[in-house]
Scaffold this motif. Structure first.
Motif, mmCIF file in Angstrom:
data_model
loop_
_atom_site.group_PDB
_atom_site.id
_atom_site.type_symbol
_atom_site.label_atom_id
_atom_site.label_comp_id
_atom_site.label_asym_id
_atom_site.label_seq_id
_atom_site.Cartn_x
_atom_site.Cartn_y
_atom_site.Cartn_z
ATOM 1 N N GLU A 110 39.645 31.449 44.139
ATOM 2 C CA GLU A 110 38.621 32.710 44.121
ATOM 3 C C GLU A 110 39.051 33.626 45.277
ATOM 4 N N GLY A 111 38.955 34.906 44.861
ATOM 5 C CA GLY A 111 39.213 35.885 45.935
ATOM 6 C C GLY A 111 40.601 36.599 45.605
ATOM 7 N N ASP A 112 41.460 35.660 45.192
ATOM 8 C CA ASP A 112 43.026 36.479 44.734
ATOM 9 C C ASP A 112 42.942 37.421 44.103
ATOM 10 N N GLU A 113 43.597 38.510 44.385
ATOM 11 C CA GLU A 113 43.784 39.625 43.666
ATOM 12 C C GLU A 113 44.944 39.694 42.506
ATOM 13 N N VAL A 114 44.598 40.150 41.060
ATOM 14 C CA VAL A 114 45.315 40.071 39.913
ATOM 15 C C VAL A 114 45.749 41.345 39.525
ATOM 16 N N ILE A 115 46.780 41.925 39.355
ATOM 17 C CA ILE A 115 47.129 43.057 38.659
ATOM 18 C C ILE A 115 47.081 42.921 37.218
ATOM 19 N N LEU A 116 46.334 43.481 36.378
ATOM 20 C CA LEU A 116 46.088 43.335 35.122
ATOM 21 C C LEU A 116 46.530 44.567 34.459
ATOM 22 N N LEU A 117 47.584 44.552 33.590
ATOM 23 C CA LEU A 117 47.938 45.628 32.694
ATOM 24 C C LEU A 117 47.112 46.334 31.533
ATOM 25 N N GLU A 118 46.640 47.441 31.567
ATOM 26 C CA GLU A 118 45.875 47.702 30.240
ATOM 27 C C GLU A 118 46.589 48.535 29.214
ATOM 28 N N PRO A 119 46.326 48.302 28.229
ATOM 29 C CA PRO A 119 45.266 47.653 27.483
ATOM 30 C C PRO A 119 45.639 46.239 27.688
ATOM 31 N N TYR A 120 44.478 45.264 27.972
ATOM 32 C CA TYR A 120 44.701 43.842 27.945
ATOM 33 C C TYR A 120 43.920 43.140 26.859
ATOM 34 N N TYR A 121 44.045 41.916 26.712
ATOM 35 C CA TYR A 121 43.313 41.080 25.957
ATOM 36 C C TYR A 121 42.025 40.763 26.797
ATOM 37 N N GLY A 122 40.732 41.030 26.313
ATOM 38 C CA GLY A 122 39.622 40.764 26.892
ATOM 39 C C GLY A 122 39.329 39.406 27.463
ATOM 40 N N TYR A 123 39.910 38.496 26.867
ATOM 41 C CA TYR A 123 39.913 37.031 27.400
ATOM 42 C C TYR A 123 40.580 36.959 28.576
ATOM 43 N N HIS A 124 41.563 37.612 28.990
ATOM 44 C CA HIS A 124 42.516 37.555 30.073
ATOM 45 C C HIS A 124 41.373 37.904 31.410
ATOM 46 N N ALA A 125 40.738 39.117 30.970
ATOM 47 C CA ALA A 125 39.673 39.730 32.159
ATOM 48 C C ALA A 125 38.636 38.710 32.262
#
Length: 158
Positions: A110-125
């Protein structure tokens, strides 16, 4: 004592794909949201399943997957990508969703930051949010969906 849902449950959402599947079923529509295969099962797969049932293969497999399959994946990694991979470095999962969830549970707090590439699969977010992670989205540049190094640099924090 009464049971209650955890605070984490507030962050768990149904995926858009599952919601669309439900709507398609309700309206008797054509489901183009989910990876539902309408092709026949290849005969060799059917025969292999029958042979396994006849041989009494009816227990859980090893958590990491069957050794012959892991060996075959390791050989494919060498053939396709030139990567030397040992069987013990290969993990077979039931699908990408479960593998992503298990990996996120194992590596993120909890609190970790994650770089999420867009577009992404909504389940990942949704999974990352449910785990209490902070999302740092980076939009890929259309139409080639390129990752711009500057955008990535801006998303990296201390």
């Amino acid at each position: 004592m009464s049971l209650r849902f955890s605070r984490r449950c507030r962050n768990i959402l149904q995926s858009e794909i599952r919601a669309m599947t439900g709507e398609c079923k309700r309206l008797n529509g054509i489901n183009m949201a989910q990876g539902v295969c309408d092709l026949p099962v290849p005969p060799e797969v059917v025969e292999g399943a029958k042979a396994a049932i006849d041989a009494g293969v009816n227990t859980y497999t090893a958590t990491e997957g069957l050794a012959p399959l892991r060996d075959a994946i390791a050989r494919k990694m060498q053939r396709f990508y030139g990567m030397t991979v040992e069987r013990d470095e290969v993990l077979v999962s039931l699908g990408a969703t479960g593998a992503f969830y298990s990996t996120a549970q194992a590596l993120l707090d909890e609190g970790d930051e994650v770089i999420l590439l867009e577009p992404y699969y909504g389940y990942h977010a949704a999974t990352l949010t449910a785990l209490g992670c902070k999302l740092n989205p980076v939009r890929l540049k259309a139409p080639e969906w390129r990752l711009e190094p500057e955008a990535l640099e801006q998303a990296v924090t201390a």
